[in-house]
Design an enzyme around this catalytic site. Structure first.
Site, short mmCIF file in Angstrom:
data_model
loop_
_atom_site.label_atom_id
_atom_site.label_comp_id
_atom_site.label_asym_id
_atom_site.label_seq_id
_atom_site.Cartn_x
_atom_site.Cartn_y
_atom_site.Cartn_z
N ASP A 45 -21.10 -32.38 26.13
CA ASP A 45 -21.06 -32.80 24.73
C ASP A 45 -20.47 -34.20 24.58
O ASP A 45 -20.16 -34.63 23.48
CB ASP A 45 -20.32 -31.79 23.84
CG ASP A 45 -19.10 -31.18 24.47
OD1 ASP A 45 -18.51 -30.28 23.84
OD2 ASP A 45 -18.71 -31.59 25.58
N HIS B 248 -14.24 -32.06 24.46
CA HIS B 248 -13.05 -31.50 23.82
C HIS B 248 -11.98 -31.17 24.86
O HIS B 248 -12.30 -30.75 25.97
CB HIS B 248 -13.41 -30.24 23.04
CG HIS B 248 -14.48 -30.47 22.03
ND1 HIS B 248 -15.83 -30.32 22.31
CD2 HIS B 248 -14.42 -30.88 20.74
CE1 HIS B 248 -16.53 -30.60 21.23
NE2 HIS B 248 -15.72 -30.95 20.26
N ASP C 69 -15.48 -32.08 29.57
CA ASP C 69 -16.05 -31.74 28.27
C ASP C 69 -15.52 -32.72 27.22
O ASP C 69 -14.43 -33.30 27.37
CB ASP C 69 -15.63 -30.30 27.92
CG ASP C 69 -16.28 -29.78 26.65
OD1 ASP C 69 -17.23 -29.01 26.78
OD2 ASP C 69 -15.83 -30.17 25.55
N HIS D 88 -11.33 -23.36 26.02
CA HIS D 88 -10.39 -23.27 24.90
C HIS D 88 -9.65 -21.93 24.87
O HIS D 88 -8.77 -21.74 24.01
CB HIS D 88 -11.12 -23.45 23.56
CG HIS D 88 -11.67 -24.83 23.35
ND1 HIS D 88 -10.90 -25.97 23.39
CD2 HIS D 88 -12.94 -25.25 23.14
CE1 HIS D 88 -11.66 -27.03 23.17
NE2 HIS D 88 -12.89 -26.64 23.03
#
Ligand code: 6XA
Ligand code: ZN
Length: 343
Positions: A284, A197, A195, A159
């Site tokens: 995740d 996200h 991931d 991120h």
């Protein structure tokens, strides 16, 4: 496969984060790395410490003032008499000026950070630098001829943009690894982000570049963090147009849909014909993850590793998210052993 790990990760123990309206203990906690380390050693991976590096590669993907901010932020915090974890009080949002960097630390926090879930503490920079060195060491192992390597990066990085941090990320370890590979023999590199996200930071860094393709399979930003990047219509710009591919999926996505989508992402990568691949390895996507909403089971992580192996490319795995702490080690180790057994 060799794994690169530094105990310095534990210097980043963030305290609290603001998550969905509540101030809660950080999900991105040191114990994550402890469990992963135990599992990969039990799986037989050789673990080695990171090599030292200058900031040369880091500064090819991150803005110099941003890196200086990360390195000096806590000292500036102490200089105003504070010693707890640092969270922004305000953000350079849409209607605010983007051309001024406030001189004070509270303003700088809001200039560089885009969420209230990514605290900085006294040891954060030490951990962040060590995490980047783990990624660089894994990339160097692959550039020097290893078929694959794994960087147990903590804090994660996908991120973190060229001059922004958030989502528990400060420096973009995967982007740093990709740049190192570009500088050491790979003309074309792809970063595949599995991931839960979207890897908005990685996408930001390579947005206008055609030499590093970003491909991400993730929870749709319509409902999932980071909310404001990760849509399928984001394709890159300028020379980078067509070298960014997003595959957003709805909450509740299970293995059948995830697997078919990952196959689509792998096909895009094959068409690009890269010389190496960096995997932003978040686990995740797991059904028991506390902050995510896919329903992959533990039995699926070896299959993810095996699918990645079908690319037949030199591969650098970089740890990203995963917060079901009791199972994170098993899930990560299973991706890596699934990859190795299929290679
Ligand atoms: N506090 C908001 C959720 C941050 C997501 C962190 C993550 O796992 N990114 O991959
Ligand atoms: Zn994640």
């Amino acid at each position: 496969m060799k794994a690169v790990y530094s105990p310095l990760h534990s210097r980043h123990d963030g305290g609290m984060e603001l998550h969905r309206g509540e101030l809660v203990p950080c999900y991105e906690m040191p114990r994550r790395a402890d469990y992963i380390l135990a599992a990969i050693e039990a799986a037989g991976l050789e673990t080695l410490p990171p090599r030292p590096f200058t900031l040369e590669t880091v500064l090819k993907v991150h803005d110099a003032a941003f890196v200086t901010f990360l390195r000096t932020a806590f000292d500036q915090w102490k200089a105003i008499g504070k010693d707890g974890f640092m969270l922004p009080s305000g953000f350079a949002a849409r209607s605010m000026r983007q051309d001024v960097i406030p001189p004070g630390i509270n303003g700088k926090l809001g200039y560089y950070c885009y969420d209230a879930g990514t605290p900085i503490v006294e040891g954060t920079w030490d951990a962040v630098l060590a995490s980047a060195h783990c990624a660089l060491t894994a990339a160097a192992l692959v550039a020097d001829g290893e078929r694959s390597a794994y960087a147990l990066c903590r804090p994660p990085g996908h991120h973190a943009g060229a001059s922004t941090y958030g989502g528990y990320c400060f420096l973009n370890n995967a982007a740093i690894a990709a740049q190192y590979l570009r500088d050491h023999g790979s003309a074309r590199v792809v970063v595949l982000d599995v991931d839960y996200h979207h890897g908005n930071g990685t996408q930001d860094i390579f947005w206008s570049r055609e030499d590093v393709m970003t491909v991400s399979v993730h929870g749709s930003p319509e409902t999932e963090y980071p909310f404001f990047r990760g849509f399928a219509d984001e394709r890159g710009e300028g020379k980078g147009e067509g070298f960014c591919h997003n595959f957003p999926l709805p909450r509740g996505t299970g293995w059948d849909e995830y697997s078919a989508t990952l196959d689509q992402a792998l096909a895009v990568i094959r068409d690009y014909a890269p010389d190496a691949v960096v995997i932003s390895l978040g686990v995740d996507t797991y059904e028991n993850d506390p902050i995510s909403a896919f329903t992959l089971g533990q039995q699926h992580y070896p299959l993810i590793g095996a699918k990645i192996a079908t690319l037949g490319l030199p591969t650098v795995f970089v740890q990203e998210g995963g917060y079901a702490v009791a199972d994170i080690g098993t899930n990560v180790a299973n991706v890596l052993t699934g990859f190795e057994q299929a290679t």
